[in-house]
Scaffold this motif. Structure first.
Motif, PDB file in Angstrom:
ATOM      1  N   PRO A  89       0.813  -1.227   0.000  1.00  0.00           N
ATOM      2  CA  PRO A  89       0.000   0.000   0.000  1.00  0.00           C
ATOM      3  C   PRO A  89       0.846   1.277   0.000  1.00  0.00           C
ATOM      4  O   PRO A  89       0.454   2.295  -0.582  1.00  0.00           O
ATOM      5  CB  PRO A  89      -0.825  -0.113   1.287  1.00  0.00           C
ATOM      6  CG  PRO A  89      -0.867  -1.565   1.590  1.00  0.00           C
ATOM      7  CD  PRO A  89       0.434  -2.112   1.093  1.00  0.00           C
ATOM      8  N   VAL A  90       2.015   1.223   0.620  1.00  0.00           N
ATOM      9  CA  VAL A  90       2.919   2.376   0.609  1.00  0.00           C
ATOM     10  C   VAL A  90       3.393   2.637  -0.823  1.00  0.00           C
ATOM     11  O   VAL A  90       3.437   3.798  -1.270  1.00  0.00           O
ATOM     12  CB  VAL A  90       4.119   2.142   1.558  1.00  0.00           C
ATOM     13  CG1 VAL A  90       5.107   3.300   1.480  1.00  0.00           C
ATOM     14  CG2 VAL A  90       3.629   1.937   2.977  1.00  0.00           C
ATOM     15  N   ASP A  92       1.736   1.860  -3.519  1.00  0.00           N
ATOM     16  CA  ASP A  92       0.576   2.410  -4.233  1.00  0.00           C
ATOM     17  C   ASP A  92       0.416   3.903  -3.923  1.00  0.00           C
ATOM     18  O   ASP A  92       0.131   4.709  -4.827  1.00  0.00           O
ATOM     19  CB  ASP A  92      -0.698   1.655  -3.839  1.00  0.00           C
ATOM     20  CG  ASP A  92      -0.689   0.214  -4.298  1.00  0.00           C
ATOM     21  OD1 ASP A  92       0.039  -0.114  -5.262  1.00  0.00           O
ATOM     22  OD2 ASP A  92      -1.410  -0.604  -3.689  1.00  0.00           O
ATOM     23  N   ASP A  93       0.596   4.262  -2.659  1.00  0.00           N
ATOM     24  CA  ASP A  93       0.484   5.674  -2.275  1.00  0.00           C
ATOM     25  C   ASP A  93       1.553   6.514  -2.973  1.00  0.00           C
ATOM     26  O   ASP A  93       1.283   7.642  -3.409  1.00  0.00           O
ATOM     27  CB  ASP A  93       0.597   5.832  -0.760  1.00  0.00           C
ATOM     28  CG  ASP A  93      -0.609   5.269  -0.026  1.00  0.00           C
ATOM     29  OD1 ASP A  93      -1.659   5.058  -0.684  1.00  0.00           O
ATOM     30  OD2 ASP A  93      -0.504   5.016   1.198  1.00  0.00           O
ATOM     31  N   PHE A  94       2.770   5.997  -3.068  1.00  0.00           N
ATOM     32  CA  PHE A  94       3.820   6.718  -3.778  1.00  0.00           C
ATOM     33  C   PHE A  94       3.454   6.903  -5.249  1.00  0.00           C
ATOM     34  O   PHE A  94       3.674   7.972  -5.815  1.00  0.00           O
ATOM     35  CB  PHE A  94       5.165   5.972  -3.676  1.00  0.00           C
ATOM     36  CG  PHE A  94       6.049   6.490  -2.578  1.00  0.00           C
ATOM     37  CD1 PHE A  94       6.642   7.738  -2.661  1.00  0.00           C
ATOM     38  CD2 PHE A  94       6.306   5.710  -1.460  1.00  0.00           C
ATOM     39  CE1 PHE A  94       7.471   8.204  -1.658  1.00  0.00           C
ATOM     40  CE2 PHE A  94       7.129   6.168  -0.452  1.00  0.00           C
ATOM     41  CZ  PHE A  94       7.714   7.413  -0.536  1.00  0.00           C
ATOM     42  N   ASP A  95       2.914   5.863  -5.878  1.00  0.00           N
ATOM     43  CA  ASP A  95       2.506   5.980  -7.282  1.00  0.00           C
ATOM     44  C   ASP A  95       1.454   7.086  -7.454  1.00  0.00           C
ATOM     45  O   ASP A  95       1.554   7.914  -8.369  1.00  0.00           O
ATOM     46  CB  ASP A  95       1.948   4.643  -7.803  1.00  0.00           C
ATOM     47  CG  ASP A  95       3.012   3.578  -7.953  1.00  0.00           C
ATOM     48  OD1 ASP A  95       4.207   3.926  -8.082  1.00  0.00           O
ATOM     49  OD2 ASP A  95       2.642   2.377  -7.940  1.00  0.00           O
ATOM     50  N   ARG A  96       0.457   7.097  -6.574  1.00  0.00           N
ATOM     51  CA  ARG A  96      -0.586   8.137  -6.645  1.00  0.00           C
ATOM     52  C   ARG A  96       0.005   9.520  -6.355  1.00  0.00           C
ATOM     53  O   ARG A  96      -0.349  10.514  -6.997  1.00  0.00           O
ATOM     54  CB  ARG A  96      -1.713   7.810  -5.672  1.00  0.00           C
ATOM     55  CG  ARG A  96      -2.604   6.686  -6.146  1.00  0.00           C
ATOM     56  CD  ARG A  96      -3.846   6.543  -5.269  1.00  0.00           C
ATOM     57  NE  ARG A  96      -3.558   5.926  -3.985  1.00  0.00           N
ATOM     58  CZ  ARG A  96      -3.497   4.620  -3.766  1.00  0.00           C
ATOM     59  NH1 ARG A  96      -3.714   3.777  -4.752  1.00  0.00           N
ATOM     60  NH2 ARG A  96      -3.232   4.154  -2.567  1.00  0.00           N
ATOM     61  N   ALA A  97       0.920   9.596  -5.388  1.00  0.00           N
ATOM     62  CA  ALA A  97       1.535  10.880  -5.041  1.00  0.00           C
ATOM     63  C   ALA A  97       2.337  11.427  -6.214  1.00  0.00           C
ATOM     64  O   ALA A  97       2.272  12.635  -6.509  1.00  0.00           O
ATOM     65  CB  ALA A  97       2.431  10.723  -3.817  1.00  0.00           C
ATOM     66  N   HIS A 117      10.726   7.162  -3.867  1.00  0.00           N
ATOM     67  CA  HIS A 117       9.955   6.067  -4.459  1.00  0.00           C
ATOM     68  C   HIS A 117      10.888   5.048  -5.108  1.00  0.00           C
ATOM     69  O   HIS A 117      10.726   3.832  -4.926  1.00  0.00           O
ATOM     70  CB  HIS A 117       8.955   6.624  -5.485  1.00  0.00           C
ATOM     71  CG  HIS A 117       8.172   5.572  -6.183  1.00  0.00           C
ATOM     72  ND1 HIS A 117       8.467   5.146  -7.456  1.00  0.00           N
ATOM     73  CD2 HIS A 117       7.092   4.851  -5.781  1.00  0.00           C
ATOM     74  CE1 HIS A 117       7.610   4.210  -7.811  1.00  0.00           C
ATOM     75  NE2 HIS A 117       6.758   4.014  -6.816  1.00  0.00           N
ATOM     76  N   GLU A 167      -5.115  -1.569  -9.909  1.00  0.00           N
ATOM     77  CA  GLU A 167      -4.101  -1.752  -8.877  1.00  0.00           C
ATOM     78  C   GLU A 167      -3.065  -2.748  -9.384  1.00  0.00           C
ATOM     79  O   GLU A 167      -3.405  -3.797  -9.910  1.00  0.00           O
ATOM     80  CB  GLU A 167      -4.763  -2.285  -7.601  1.00  0.00           C
ATOM     81  CG  GLU A 167      -3.865  -2.325  -6.403  1.00  0.00           C
ATOM     82  CD  GLU A 167      -4.609  -2.771  -5.153  1.00  0.00           C
ATOM     83  OE1 GLU A 167      -4.914  -1.899  -4.322  1.00  0.00           O
ATOM     84  OE2 GLU A 167      -4.895  -3.970  -5.033  1.00  0.00           O
TER      85      GLU A 167
END
Length: 186
Positions: A89-90, A92-97, A117, A167
């Motif tokens: 999930p971290v 994934d959060d980096f990808d979105r950020a 990242h 995802e």
């Protein structure tokens, strides 16, 4: 001539007697040749049985060593699985950020987040984590991806194929630890 024959006969008889005496001396006391053969056969049979037991035990031990070695290797491969799954999930959060920061004009912030990242991604890859490759337009395979929903296909070429990847999926060694979540064209 008769004396010569008799002398020869006497010598032969003496030799035969000596051979019989030697055989009697070497034979076990109270055991005749029939009993001797059966004891020898029994011993050979016991030896054959013991050899068979030994070979079976040795083969069983080799199988045990091979099985435990395989289990140990498998354990080492998947020992980090829980930690890596917690880190997904971290990622994934980096990808979105990165996507959201790239919309802004702050290039230094984008560069800093991309560096962090990339460092996280490199660390996870060094521990055996790999991304499951699925792209838009690939044929859907339930063994490698999880279909979240189906939508009408934008074109006839995308019917039954992946329209969007929601995802990313990851695998650890040969084992998929998170399936990619995709949308399929109908």
């Amino acid at each position: 001539m008769s004396t010569e024959n008799t002398d020869k006969e006497i010598l032969e008889n003496e030799n035969v007697n000596q051979l019989e005496e030697n055989q009697e001396e070497n034979a076990p006391i109270g055991v005749n040749s029939a009993e001797e053969l059966t004891i020898e056969q029994k011993l050979e049979e016991e030896l054959t049985n013991e050899k068979d037991k030994f070979l079976r035990l040795f083969a069983e031990f080799e199988n045990y060593k091979r099985r435990t070695s395989k289990e140990r290797i498998e354990l080492f491969k998947t020992a980090n699985q829980e930690v890596l799954q917690a880190m997904l999930p971290v990622m994934d959060d980096f990808d979105r950020a990165i996507i959201e920061i790239s919309k802004s004009e702050d290039l230094l912030l984008l560069k800093g987040v991309e560096l962090i990242h990339e460092k996280l991604k490199t660390t996870l890859v060094s521990k055996g984590l790999e991304e499951v490759e699925v792209r838009t337009g690939d044929a859907f395979n339930a063994d490698y991806a999880e279909a979240i929903t189906q939508i009408p296909a934008p074109s006839d070429e995308l019917k039954g194929k992946i329209v969007d990847v929601l995802e990313k999926g990851y695998k650890l060694g040969d084992k998929i630890i998170r399936y990619p979540k995709v949308v399929i064209g109908q």
